[in-house]
Scaffold this active site. Sequence first.
Site, PDB file in Angstrom:
ATOM      1  N   CYS A   1     -31.784   9.308 -33.372  1.00 10.60           N
ATOM      2  CA  CYS A   1     -30.718   8.733 -32.555  1.00 10.60           C
ATOM      3  C   CYS A   1     -31.165   7.381 -31.997  1.00 10.60           C
ATOM      4  O   CYS A   1     -32.226   7.290 -31.374  1.00 10.60           O
ATOM      5  CB  CYS A   1     -30.371   9.696 -31.418  1.00 10.60           C
ATOM      6  SG  CYS A   1     -29.391   8.967 -30.098  1.00 10.60           S
ATOM      7  N   GLU A   2     -30.367   6.341 -32.217  1.00  8.42           N
ATOM      8  CA  GLU A   2     -30.783   5.011 -31.774  1.00  8.42           C
ATOM      9  C   GLU A   2     -30.621   4.812 -30.269  1.00  8.42           C
ATOM     10  O   GLU A   2     -31.098   3.825 -29.719  1.00  8.42           O
ATOM     11  CB  GLU A   2     -30.011   3.935 -32.523  1.00  8.42           C
ATOM     12  CG  GLU A   2     -28.552   3.801 -32.173  1.00  8.42           C
ATOM     13  CD  GLU A   2     -27.874   2.689 -32.948  1.00  8.42           C
ATOM     14  OE1 GLU A   2     -26.983   2.040 -32.384  1.00  8.42           O
ATOM     15  OE2 GLU A   2     -28.231   2.465 -34.122  1.00  8.42           O
ATOM     16  N   HIS A   3     -29.952   5.746 -29.594  1.00 11.40           N
ATOM     17  CA  HIS A   3     -29.740   5.597 -28.155  1.00 11.40           C
ATOM     18  C   HIS A   3     -30.905   6.137 -27.327  1.00 11.40           C
ATOM     19  O   HIS A   3     -31.178   5.631 -26.237  1.00 11.40           O
ATOM     20  CB  HIS A   3     -28.447   6.298 -27.732  1.00 11.40           C
ATOM     21  CG  HIS A   3     -27.232   5.715 -28.382  1.00 11.40           C
ATOM     22  ND1 HIS A   3     -26.214   6.485 -28.905  1.00 11.40           N
ATOM     23  CD2 HIS A   3     -26.892   4.419 -28.608  1.00 11.40           C
ATOM     24  CE1 HIS A   3     -25.288   5.690 -29.420  1.00 11.40           C
ATOM     25  NE2 HIS A   3     -25.671   4.440 -29.251  1.00 11.40           N
ATOM     26  N   HIS A   4     -31.562   7.199 -27.835  1.00 12.63           N
ATOM     27  CA  HIS A   4     -32.671   7.794 -27.086  1.00 12.63           C
ATOM     28  C   HIS A   4     -33.938   7.966 -27.929  1.00 12.63           C
ATOM     29  O   HIS A   4     -34.951   8.472 -27.433  1.00 12.63           O
ATOM     30  CB  HIS A   4     -32.261   9.166 -26.524  1.00 12.63           C
ATOM     31  CG  HIS A   4     -31.157   9.096 -25.520  1.00 12.63           C
ATOM     32  ND1 HIS A   4     -29.824   9.242 -25.863  1.00 12.63           N
ATOM     33  CD2 HIS A   4     -31.170   8.878 -24.178  1.00 12.63           C
ATOM     34  CE1 HIS A   4     -29.070   9.131 -24.785  1.00 12.63           C
ATOM     35  NE2 HIS A   4     -29.861   8.906 -23.747  1.00 12.63           N
TER      36      HIS A   4
ATOM     37  N   GLN B   1     -24.597   8.728 -36.126  1.00 15.99           N
ATOM     38  CA  GLN B   1     -24.205   9.560 -37.263  1.00 15.99           C
ATOM     39  C   GLN B   1     -23.001   8.997 -38.016  1.00 15.99           C
ATOM     40  O   GLN B   1     -22.955   9.063 -39.247  1.00 15.99           O
ATOM     41  CB  GLN B   1     -23.918  10.988 -36.789  1.00 15.99           C
ATOM     42  CG  GLN B   1     -23.688  11.972 -37.937  1.00 15.99           C
ATOM     43  CD  GLN B   1     -23.658  13.409 -37.470  1.00 15.99           C
ATOM     44  OE1 GLN B   1     -24.472  13.820 -36.644  1.00 15.99           O
ATOM     45  NE2 GLN B   1     -22.726  14.186 -37.984  1.00 15.99           N
TER      46      GLN B   1
ATOM     47  N   HIS C   1     -28.235  16.916 -32.569  1.00 11.90           N
ATOM     48  CA  HIS C   1     -28.821  15.745 -31.932  1.00 11.90           C
ATOM     49  C   HIS C   1     -29.653  16.218 -30.744  1.00 11.90           C
ATOM     50  O   HIS C   1     -29.112  16.793 -29.797  1.00 11.90           O
ATOM     51  CB  HIS C   1     -27.718  14.796 -31.438  1.00 11.90           C
ATOM     52  CG  HIS C   1     -26.944  14.150 -32.541  1.00 11.90           C
ATOM     53  ND1 HIS C   1     -26.861  12.783 -32.696  1.00 11.90           N
ATOM     54  CD2 HIS C   1     -26.222  14.678 -33.560  1.00 11.90           C
ATOM     55  CE1 HIS C   1     -26.114  12.499 -33.749  1.00 11.90           C
ATOM     56  NE2 HIS C   1     -25.708  13.642 -34.287  1.00 11.90           N
TER      57      HIS C   1
ATOM     58  N   CYS D   1     -30.828  14.539 -28.475  1.00 12.47           N
ATOM     59  CA  CYS D   1     -30.447  13.877 -27.225  1.00 12.47           C
ATOM     60  C   CYS D   1     -29.395  14.693 -26.486  1.00 12.47           C
ATOM     61  O   CYS D   1     -29.206  14.526 -25.282  1.00 12.47           O
ATOM     62  CB  CYS D   1     -29.941  12.464 -27.488  1.00 12.47           C
ATOM     63  SG  CYS D   1     -28.548  12.361 -28.615  1.00 12.47           S
TER      64      CYS D   1
END
Length: 226
Positions: free
Chosen positions: A114-117, A155, A183, A185
């Site tokens: 996941c590119e956010h976390h 995704q 995920h 996250c």
Amino acid sequence: MKIEGTLEDHFEQLGDNHVSTSEETPLREDAFVLTDEEKIGRIKESVREIMLTLGLDLEDDSLKGTPNRVAKMFVKEIFGGLHPDRKPKSSTFDNKYKYGEMLVEKNITLYSTCEHHLLPIVGRAHVAYISKGTVVGLSKMNRIVDYFAKRPQVQERLNIQIVRELQNVLGTDDVACVIDAKHLCVNSRGIRDIESSTVTAEYGGKFKDEAVRREFLDYINLETDF
């Protein structure tokens, strides 16, 4: 300071709401100026600084090699799909059998991040296409999924990138991909819901037709316990 706090809240909400900003993975123009070894050296020092900031004792035998291990993992493994040189060569062949139905490669194991976390995404991808005269090796479909998964991802973007690549390789719009993934996250932080998974889909060409799409989904649901 108030403005900075507002911006931080805004960016945090973007991540929690699973927002992607583009179909292409956001990369700087100088993304590949450094060699892999140079990147590993820089990341190693950054990881070391993070661990020290957290109060960890890097003289401990168990932790001493962690910065280097993490740096190598980032560059060579879990983010290895960022480099275009690692894109799998997808040779095509004439469809000499004249097979005109859809071909489905399902239950492709998927590991992404996941590119956010920067936490893992783990699941399955199901890919299908209808030939317009050419076919691609079965394992290449798995390799394409793996290549685009090995980068910081959202995704929905991953779905699109897999379909666009196969459309380009096969010269047809008739490509589809469904992904069902967990995920971490969501599963291990925040709401910490360990049961939920995320399903996304991208349909091109004939797969936009409801009957063709339903046939594809029926194939996915077939029991394949061998």
